[in-house]
Design a protein around this motif. Sequence first.
Motif, short mmCIF file in Angstrom:
data_model
loop_
_atom_site.label_atom_id
_atom_site.label_comp_id
_atom_site.label_asym_id
_atom_site.label_seq_id
_atom_site.Cartn_x
_atom_site.Cartn_y
_atom_site.Cartn_z
N ARG A 1 0.82 -1.21 0.00
CA ARG A 1 0.00 0.00 0.00
C ARG A 1 0.85 1.26 0.00
O ARG A 1 0.46 2.29 -0.55
CB ARG A 1 -0.94 -0.01 1.21
N ALA A 2 2.03 1.17 0.61
CA ALA A 2 2.92 2.34 0.66
C ALA A 2 4.30 1.88 1.07
O ALA A 2 4.48 0.81 1.67
CB ALA A 2 2.40 3.39 1.64
N ALA A 3 5.29 2.70 0.72
CA ALA A 3 6.67 2.45 1.14
C ALA A 3 7.06 3.52 2.14
O ALA A 3 6.79 4.71 1.93
CB ALA A 3 7.62 2.47 -0.06
N ARG A 4 7.68 3.09 3.23
CA ARG A 4 8.13 4.02 4.27
C ARG A 4 9.62 3.83 4.50
O ARG A 4 10.22 2.85 4.03
CB ARG A 4 7.38 3.77 5.57
N ALA A 5 10.20 4.72 5.24
CA ALA A 5 11.62 4.62 5.54
C ALA A 5 11.94 3.34 6.30
O ALA A 5 13.00 2.74 6.13
CB ALA A 5 12.09 5.84 6.33
N GLU A 6 11.00 2.90 7.14
CA GLU A 6 11.25 1.73 7.97
C GLU A 6 10.77 0.42 7.35
O GLU A 6 11.00 -0.66 7.91
CB GLU A 6 10.58 1.90 9.34
N GLY A 7 10.09 0.49 6.20
CA GLY A 7 9.64 -0.73 5.57
C GLY A 7 8.44 -0.53 4.68
O GLY A 7 8.10 0.61 4.30
N LEU A 8 7.77 -1.61 4.35
CA LEU A 8 6.64 -1.59 3.42
C LEU A 8 5.33 -1.77 4.16
O LEU A 8 5.17 -2.71 4.97
CB LEU A 8 6.80 -2.72 2.39
N LEU B 1 3.05 -3.91 8.71
CA LEU B 1 4.30 -3.32 8.23
C LEU B 1 5.36 -4.41 8.11
O LEU B 1 5.64 -5.13 9.08
CB LEU B 1 4.78 -2.23 9.19
N LEU B 2 5.93 -4.52 6.94
CA LEU B 2 7.06 -5.42 6.74
C LEU B 2 8.33 -4.60 6.88
O LEU B 2 8.68 -3.80 6.00
CB LEU B 2 6.99 -6.08 5.36
N ALA B 3 9.02 -4.74 8.00
CA ALA B 3 10.24 -3.98 8.23
C ALA B 3 11.30 -4.37 7.22
O ALA B 3 11.50 -5.55 6.93
CB ALA B 3 10.73 -4.21 9.65
#
Length: 441
Positions: free
Chosen positions: A255-262, A269-271
Amino acid sequence: MVDTGFGTRETPGARLLVVGGGIAGLEIATVLGRRWRGRAGAPTVTLLDRDAAHVWKPMLHTIAAGTRDIAMQQTTYVAQAREAGFVYQPGALNGLDRKRRVVQVAPLHAEDGRLLVPARELPYELLVLAVGSQANDFGTPGVAEHCHAIDSRLQADAFSREVRLRMLQCVAMGQPLSIAIVGGGATGVELAAELVQLTETAEAYGARGLAERITITLLEAGPRLLAAFPRDISAATQQRLQTLGVRVRTGTQVRAARAEGLELADGSLLAATLQVWAAGVKGPAVLAGLDGLETSRSQQLLVTPSLQTTRDDAIYALGDCARLTLPGQERPLPPTAQVAHQQARHLARHLPGVLAAGRPVPPFRFRDFGALVALADYDAFGSLGRFGFFDGGTVHGRLAQLSHAMLYRSHQARLHGFWRGGLLWLADRIQARVRPPIRLD
């Protein structure tokens, strides 16, 4: 006599401009450059590319993982232009004026921001667009900011450097390293296997405990890996990856990409320390507004069976940046190296007739020789296609690995000739004997 760039100096005849030095573009420039070299009044072949060197795109995942030496696998455009007789112009496609028949080239800057070459224009009589493709993030938030891509030589090399830095931290500080790859197509699958090989080889060179601290996860939104391959190959590939320690998750949307994971569609959250986006295919953004040329939703240029763009007969498009649905087929041709090579061979055979006598290019016919996927040095799988004596079926193991290697060596032979291509293969084998099998710098 005029100097038109890096390469040969020619008295200008008809101008054939090839934009994009990938598999298709470089093969066309090489074949026609050799054909017309030294002939008085012959057409001038110019190749425009933003990069300085070519790497066979199906090999980019090995460059990204550091299991191949980029210096040994790249072909510099300046050297190829001199050897094959075409002109190389550095720069990126920035626009098109079809009425004046000129391509607009973006200004060229150094890494520190200095302007090296201002914006300029290149004229053409026939234009061949072979600018390739890139991964499609489908508008997913955060992908551009937090995910690596390996669509080009420079991107693959940048990811390789980052992987080695993270591995150094992992070993020196005992930190875990988690790598998440989005996209279960050939690129994602092959990259996952190469990263396993990188890890195991690094351990053999003294990186104790590295394999225990590294986690590689491969995510695919669809129900299976390698959707374009037969189901038995998909199942066998997934099983082999899992035996290598790769965590495979199908039916998993990001759904989104973050600095700490997907961030996944279910809210979890997949770190991940490193994130790679290798899903989907779309044409470069510049194609979407290219002076009215017709494009698909994925920014690929729509072409007729003659590989001409639908709105301008003087402009051809091929390879990953083109969308062609052959008569009687429901789906367009896939963006593969096999399609790009066959289309390049077709145009290289018929464009001289267009320039010399205005003869039309006959419809392109695709011959499906199947597809191959290599899991580093561990295994390989292939489908045989349905042409000639091929009638479906699959191969795996050493035969599939040899077939995969031969595809690359055939590409080298087309660029450099049989004997020089063979010497490059020999040099590769010698380097494999005397140098480490992974990048350690």
